[in-house]
Structure formats: C-alpha cells, structure tokens
Scaffold this active site. Structure first.
Site, short mmCIF file in Angstrom:
data_model
loop_
_atom_site.label_atom_id
_atom_site.label_comp_id
_atom_site.label_asym_id
_atom_site.label_seq_id
_atom_site.Cartn_x
_atom_site.Cartn_y
_atom_site.Cartn_z
N ASN A 9 0.87 -1.18 0.00
CA ASN A 9 0.00 0.00 0.00
C ASN A 9 0.91 1.23 0.00
O ASN A 9 1.50 1.57 1.02
CB ASN A 9 -0.89 -0.04 1.26
N TRP A 10 1.00 1.86 -1.16
CA TRP A 10 1.93 2.98 -1.30
C TRP A 10 1.45 4.23 -0.58
O TRP A 10 2.18 5.20 -0.44
CB TRP A 10 2.15 3.32 -2.79
N LYS A 11 0.18 4.24 -0.18
CA LYS A 11 -0.43 5.43 0.46
C LYS A 11 -0.19 6.66 -0.42
O LYS A 11 -0.18 6.54 -1.64
CB LYS A 11 0.12 5.60 1.89
N HIS A 96 -9.39 1.05 4.91
CA HIS A 96 -8.12 1.20 5.62
C HIS A 96 -8.34 2.09 6.84
O HIS A 96 -9.15 3.02 6.79
CB HIS A 96 -7.07 1.81 4.68
N GLU A 98 -6.74 4.46 7.92
CA GLU A 98 -6.55 5.89 7.64
C GLU A 98 -7.81 6.48 6.97
O GLU A 98 -8.12 7.65 7.15
CB GLU A 98 -5.29 6.10 6.79
N GLU A 168 -5.16 -5.05 10.53
CA GLU A 168 -4.14 -4.03 10.76
C GLU A 168 -4.42 -3.31 12.07
O GLU A 168 -5.22 -2.37 12.11
CB GLU A 168 -4.16 -3.00 9.61
N GLY A 174 2.73 2.27 10.90
CA GLY A 174 3.67 3.38 10.77
C GLY A 174 4.37 3.74 12.07
O GLY A 174 5.01 4.79 12.17
N SER A 214 3.66 -2.22 10.32
CA SER A 214 5.12 -2.30 10.49
C SER A 214 5.72 -3.65 10.10
O SER A 214 6.62 -4.14 10.76
CB SER A 214 5.50 -1.92 11.94
N GLY A 236 5.15 1.35 4.81
CA GLY A 236 6.49 1.93 4.67
C GLY A 236 7.49 1.08 3.90
O GLY A 236 8.18 1.57 2.99
#
Ligand code: 13P
Length: 252
Positions: A9-11, A96, A98, A168, A174, A214, A236
């Site tokens: 997931n490149w966000k 997600h 976020e 998650e 992160g 992570s 990440g």
C-alpha cells in the site's frame, strides 16, 4: 495450503517518475515468485494507469487504495470501480484505518464499497483493526467482531471467495511497533472463526487473512509462519524495491 498475498500500500507517496522507478525495480527483483504467492502493488490513483501498463505481462497484480460505492455521477473528487478497472486493477483496498480515521469511513460504507467492488469483479482487500485505546481497554475482540460482521454483512459464499481480509492493528501502523506473531495470530484466528460462523469452515479455511502494521524484511518470516497469517499488507517497507522484495521472499 492457503494462498499467500503480499500487497504494498503505497499510500500518498510516489509521483509518476518515482512510480516507474519502483515498478521497474520490483519487476527485476520479483521476476519469479512461487505459484501460491500473489504480489499486489497499490499505487495512488494518479499512478495506476502507468503502473498498469508497466505490469502487463508480469505476475504482479495492480490494486487501488480506495474507490467510490457509486457507479458514476456528480461526486467531485471520487473514483469509480470502472475507472480503476480500466487502469488495470484487479484488487482494491477498502476501509483502511486511515480512511476510517481521517475520512470518517464506517463499516456500513465499507460494506457498500465491498459489494460494489465484488459486483464489478474486483477483489476487495478489506481492512479491520483496533486502536491502542481499544486494545488497552481489553475490547479488541469486541471491536474486531463488530467490524468483521459489519464489513462482510450480506456477502454471499461466492462473494467471499474473492474477499481478502487485512488485520491491521491501528497502533502498529507506521509506528515501528509490530503486533507480536502471537498477538496477530490470536486475532487472525478470531477473524477466521467469525467467517466460519457467518458461512462455514471450509470457506473460512480458504479465506486469505493478511497482517499489516510495520511489516519489515526482518519480521516478515516469523509473522508469515503463523497458522492463520496468509500474507501481508505493507506500508512503509513497500516504498523501496529491495525491502518489498525481501518481504515477498520471506514467504516459505
Ligand atoms: P506500515 O507498514 O507503514 O506500518 O503501514 C501498514 C499499513 O497501513 C498498510 O496498509
């Protein structure tokens, strides 16, 4: 043995030139992966079409990070299933944390998006996870149960064969804090049990449940060796070809 799906997931990272560089790097490093492993890259919307054409002929799949629950219309700033499919997507990440945290997405909306994705032959990667306060308050199981039941409500047995779940824990995203393999395994087992209650064991046994939060090259093998962990949703560490490839290669 269940299939394993490693998704990146490149966000909100990587413009077009950085996209080409990363996809090229992944194509060289991941030219061959074992047949039971599926690798999915999920760049931002603006890079989907470019990544999609670069990935033609490779074994890697393309995914989007979100989509609208609507087919089309006056929804400024939204992106439909048809748009991501025409860019080459087979997968779409939904719900997600976020999206839940910063954009107010709730289980009911995520459920509507999942139904739209499935009706459009996209495979949804549906995210669930508890916050730190919820874990410390001892209500992880209750939160996960409500989320799983909410996001999967009304999905048929045949829908479920295209669904991927990503566990998650919000506190592990992160932060460099990973759930221990035992903590993750415990929640994965709960999710599989919930799916068996909503459907049946054979279906639950086949459902791919990814862990995210992570995941790094040095902890991937141990997480992936747990019975109920069938892949990873990587943030990440997917932004560099070397570390993402190392995570894929950690699958035994
Ligand atoms: P990190 O790997 O950066 O913790 O992000 C996990 C994640 O949110 C993937 O969707």
């Amino acid at each position: 043995m269940r299939n394993v799906i490693i998704a990146g997931n490149w966000k909100m990272y990587k413009d077009l030139s950085a996209t080409s560089e990363l996809v090229e790097g992944l194509k060289t490093r991941l030219a061959s992966v074992p047949p039971r492993v599926t690798v999915v890259v999920c760049p931002p919307f603006t890079s989907l079409a470019a990544a999609g054409s670069m990935l033609k002929g490779s074994t890697m799949k393309l995914g989007a990070q979100n989509m609208s629950q609507h087919d089309e219309g006056a929804y400024t700033g939204e992106i439909s299933w048809n748009m991501i499919r025409s860019a080459g997507c087979e997968y779409v990440i939904l719900g997600h944390s976020e999206r839940r945290q910063y954009f107010g997405e709730k289980d009911e909306l995520i459920n509507a998006k999942a139904k739209k994705a499935l009706a459009s032959s996209l495979k949804p990667i549906i995210c669930v996870g508890e916050t730190l306060a919820e874990r410390e308050g001892g209500i992880t199981d209750r939160v996960i149960t409500a989320q799983v039941k909410g996001v999967l409500a009304g999905l048929t047995r045949s829908d479920m064969s295209s669904v991927v779940i990503a566990y998650e824990p919000v506190w592990a995203i992160g932060t460099g804090k990973t759930a221990t393999p035992a903590q993750a395994q415990e929640v994965h087992q709960l999710i599989r049990k919930l799916i068996s209650q909503m459907h049946d064991w054979p279906l639950a046994e086949q459902t791919v449940i990814q862990y995210g939060g992570s995941v790094k090259p040095d902890n991937a093998a141990e997480l992936l060796s747990q019975n109920d962990i069938d892949g990873a949703l990587v943030g990440g560490a997917c932004l560099k070809a070397d570390s993402f490839a190392a995570i894929v290669n950690a699958v035994k």
